[in-house]
Design a protein around this motif. Structure first.
Motif, mmCIF file in Angstrom:
data_model
loop_
_atom_site.group_PDB
_atom_site.id
_atom_site.type_symbol
_atom_site.label_atom_id
_atom_site.label_comp_id
_atom_site.label_asym_id
_atom_site.label_seq_id
_atom_site.Cartn_x
_atom_site.Cartn_y
_atom_site.Cartn_z
ATOM 1 N N GLU A 59 0.839 -1.205 0.000
ATOM 2 C CA GLU A 59 0.000 0.000 0.000
ATOM 3 C C GLU A 59 0.875 1.256 0.000
ATOM 4 O OE1 GLU A 59 -3.060 1.891 3.116
ATOM 5 O OE2 GLU A 59 -3.529 -0.182 2.587
ATOM 6 N N GLY A 60 1.966 1.197 0.761
ATOM 7 C CA GLY A 60 2.901 2.321 0.802
ATOM 8 C C GLY A 60 3.611 2.516 -0.521
ATOM 9 N N LEU A 61 3.969 1.396 -1.168
ATOM 10 C CA LEU A 61 4.611 1.483 -2.486
ATOM 11 C C LEU A 61 3.685 2.140 -3.494
ATOM 12 C CD1 LEU A 61 6.419 -1.972 -2.936
ATOM 13 C CD2 LEU A 61 7.456 0.255 -2.515
ATOM 14 N N GLN A 62 2.414 1.768 -3.441
ATOM 15 C CA GLN A 62 1.412 2.365 -4.332
ATOM 16 C C GLN A 62 1.361 3.878 -4.122
ATOM 17 O OE1 GLN A 62 -0.835 0.534 -6.445
ATOM 18 N NE2 GLN A 62 -1.783 2.410 -7.181
ATOM 19 N N MET A 67 2.493 9.246 -5.973
ATOM 20 C CA MET A 67 2.942 10.594 -5.620
ATOM 21 C C MET A 67 4.117 11.025 -6.496
ATOM 22 S SD MET A 67 2.107 13.128 -3.711
ATOM 23 C CE MET A 67 0.978 12.357 -2.586
ATOM 24 N N VAL A 68 5.061 10.117 -6.731
ATOM 25 C CA VAL A 68 6.207 10.447 -7.596
ATOM 26 C C VAL A 68 5.703 10.829 -8.989
ATOM 27 C CG1 VAL A 68 8.178 9.466 -8.850
ATOM 28 C CG2 VAL A 68 7.977 9.111 -6.389
ATOM 29 N N TYR A 69 4.813 10.024 -9.539
ATOM 30 C CA TYR A 69 4.321 10.288 -10.895
ATOM 31 C C TYR A 69 3.515 11.588 -10.941
ATOM 32 C CZ TYR A 69 2.460 9.557 -15.553
ATOM 33 O OH TYR A 69 2.142 9.723 -16.880
ATOM 34 N N ASP A 70 2.544 11.717 -10.032
ATOM 35 C CA ASP A 70 1.647 12.883 -10.062
ATOM 36 C C ASP A 70 2.376 14.190 -9.796
ATOM 37 O OD1 ASP A 70 -0.415 11.117 -10.608
ATOM 38 O OD2 ASP A 70 -1.202 11.095 -8.563
ATOM 39 N N GLU A 71 3.234 14.205 -8.790
ATOM 40 C CA GLU A 71 3.952 15.446 -8.463
ATOM 41 C C GLU A 71 4.940 15.815 -9.579
ATOM 42 O OE1 GLU A 71 3.396 17.607 -5.799
ATOM 43 O OE2 GLU A 71 1.651 16.298 -5.658
ATOM 44 N N ASP A 78 10.659 15.039 -15.060
ATOM 45 C CA ASP A 78 10.595 13.634 -15.445
ATOM 46 C C ASP A 78 10.609 12.770 -14.181
ATOM 47 O OD1 ASP A 78 11.045 11.019 -16.395
ATOM 48 O OD2 ASP A 78 12.300 11.715 -18.043
ATOM 49 N N TYR A 79 9.577 11.967 -13.994
ATOM 50 C CA TYR A 79 9.478 11.133 -12.783
ATOM 51 C C TYR A 79 10.659 10.171 -12.664
ATOM 52 C CZ TYR A 79 7.899 6.988 -15.396
ATOM 53 O OH TYR A 79 7.830 5.912 -16.240
ATOM 54 N N ARG A 80 11.253 9.801 -13.802
ATOM 55 C CA ARG A 80 12.407 8.896 -13.781
ATOM 56 C C ARG A 80 13.632 9.585 -13.182
ATOM 57 N NH1 ARG A 80 11.766 7.423 -20.028
ATOM 58 N NH2 ARG A 80 11.840 9.698 -20.000
ATOM 59 N N LEU A 81 13.708 10.897 -13.358
ATOM 60 C CA LEU A 81 14.782 11.672 -12.740
ATOM 61 C C LEU A 81 14.543 11.786 -11.231
ATOM 62 C CD1 LEU A 81 17.356 13.345 -12.926
ATOM 63 C CD2 LEU A 81 15.957 15.307 -13.627
ATOM 64 N N ASN A 136 7.211 14.163 1.865
ATOM 65 C CA ASN A 136 8.588 14.366 1.440
ATOM 66 C C ASN A 136 8.664 14.526 -0.075
ATOM 67 O OD1 ASN A 136 11.355 13.246 0.507
ATOM 68 N ND2 ASN A 136 11.665 13.691 2.675
ATOM 69 N N ILE A 137 7.923 13.694 -0.785
ATOM 70 C CA ILE A 137 7.930 13.751 -2.258
ATOM 71 C C ILE A 137 7.331 15.065 -2.747
ATOM 72 C CG2 ILE A 137 6.973 12.713 -4.360
ATOM 73 C CD1 ILE A 137 7.183 9.974 -2.757
#
Length: 200
Positions: A59-62, A67-71, A78-81, A136-137
Motif C-alpha cells: 500500500e505504501g509502495l502504491q 505521488m512520484v508520478y503525479d507530483e 521527469d518522474y524517472r529523474l 517528502n515527495i
C-alpha cells in the motif's frame, strides 16, 4: 423565406451540437489515454521499487509511486529523474537522515522544507513531517522544480539540490566548477531508469 431561415438555423444548431459532441468524445478519449498511461507508469514504478528491495508495504509502495508520478507531472519534471535522485539521496529509505539533517526519501532539509510545505498543501509539523513519504515527495519535487526554474538547467539544478543553491551560486561566482560526482551518480541512475520505465 421564414422556412429557409428556420432550416438554416436548425442545420447550424445540429452542426454546432455535433461539434460539441465530437470535442467532448475527443477529450474523454484523451483523458482515458492519460489515465491508462498513468496507471501503467505507476505499476512499473511499484515494480521498480520492489526490485530495489524498498522496505515498504504494498500500500505504501502504491502511494509512493502515485505521488512520484503525479507530483513530477504537476511540476514538469521527469518522474524517472525524481526516482534517480531518490535512489542516490536515500537509497529509497523513507526514514533516512543525513549527517547534515536532510530527511526522507528525497533528503530535504527541514529549514528549507518548512517554507515549501504550505505552497504544496503540506501541514508542517516539524522535521518529522519529512519522514512521511508522500509529504517528502511533494516538498522535494517542488524544491527541485524551483531549482530548475532558478538555474535554467537540469544539471545545475542537480548541483544546487546537492550542495544548496546559495553554495552553488558562491562556487559559480568564484569561477569554480562544481564537483561532478553527485551529478554523474544521478544521471547514471536516470539513464538506467529511462531504459526501464516509460516516457512520462
Amino acid at each position: 423565406m421564414r422556412l429557409k431561415n428556420r432550416l438554416a438555423l436548425s442545420t447550424i444548431s445540429v452542426v454546432v451540437l455535433l461539434c460539441i459532441m465530437l470535442i467532448s468524445v475527443q477529450q474523454t478519449s484523451a483523458g482515458r489515454r492519460e489515465e491508462v498511461k498513468r496507471e501503467e507508469a505507476v505499476n512499473l514504478i511499484i515494480e521498480h521499487l520492489r526490485e530495489r528491495n524498498v522496505n515498504v508495504e504494498d500500500e505504501g509502495l502504491q502511494g509512493i509511486a502515485e505521488m512520484v508520478y503525479d507530483e513530477s507531472m504537476q511540476h514538469n519534471v521527469d518522474y524517472r529523474l525524481v526516482l534517480a535522485i531518490m535512489k542516490i539521496e536515500s537509497n529509497f529509505k523513507h526514514d533516512a537522515v543525513s549527517h547534515k539533517g536532510a530527511r526522507g526519501l528525497l533528503q530535504v532539509k527541514p529549514s528549507c522544507a518548512k517554507y515549501i510545505a504550505p505552497d504544496v498543501g503540506v501541514k508542517w509539523k516539524g522535521a518529522k513531517t519529512l519522514d512521511e513519504p508522500e509529504k517528502n515527495i511533494k516538498i522535494g519535487v517542488r524544491l527541485f522544480s524551483s531549482l530548475i526554474e532558478d538555474f535554467q538547467n537540469v544539471n545545475m539544478a542537480l548541483h544546487a539540490y546537492h550542495v544548496g543553491p546559495t553554495r552553488l551560486k558562491k562556487i559559480l561566482a568564484e569561477k569554480k566548477r562544481p564537483q561532478k560526482r553527485y551529478l554523474n551518480l544521478v544521471l547514471d541512475e536516470y539513464d538506467r531508469n529511462i531504459d526501464l520505465l516509460p516516457e512520462p
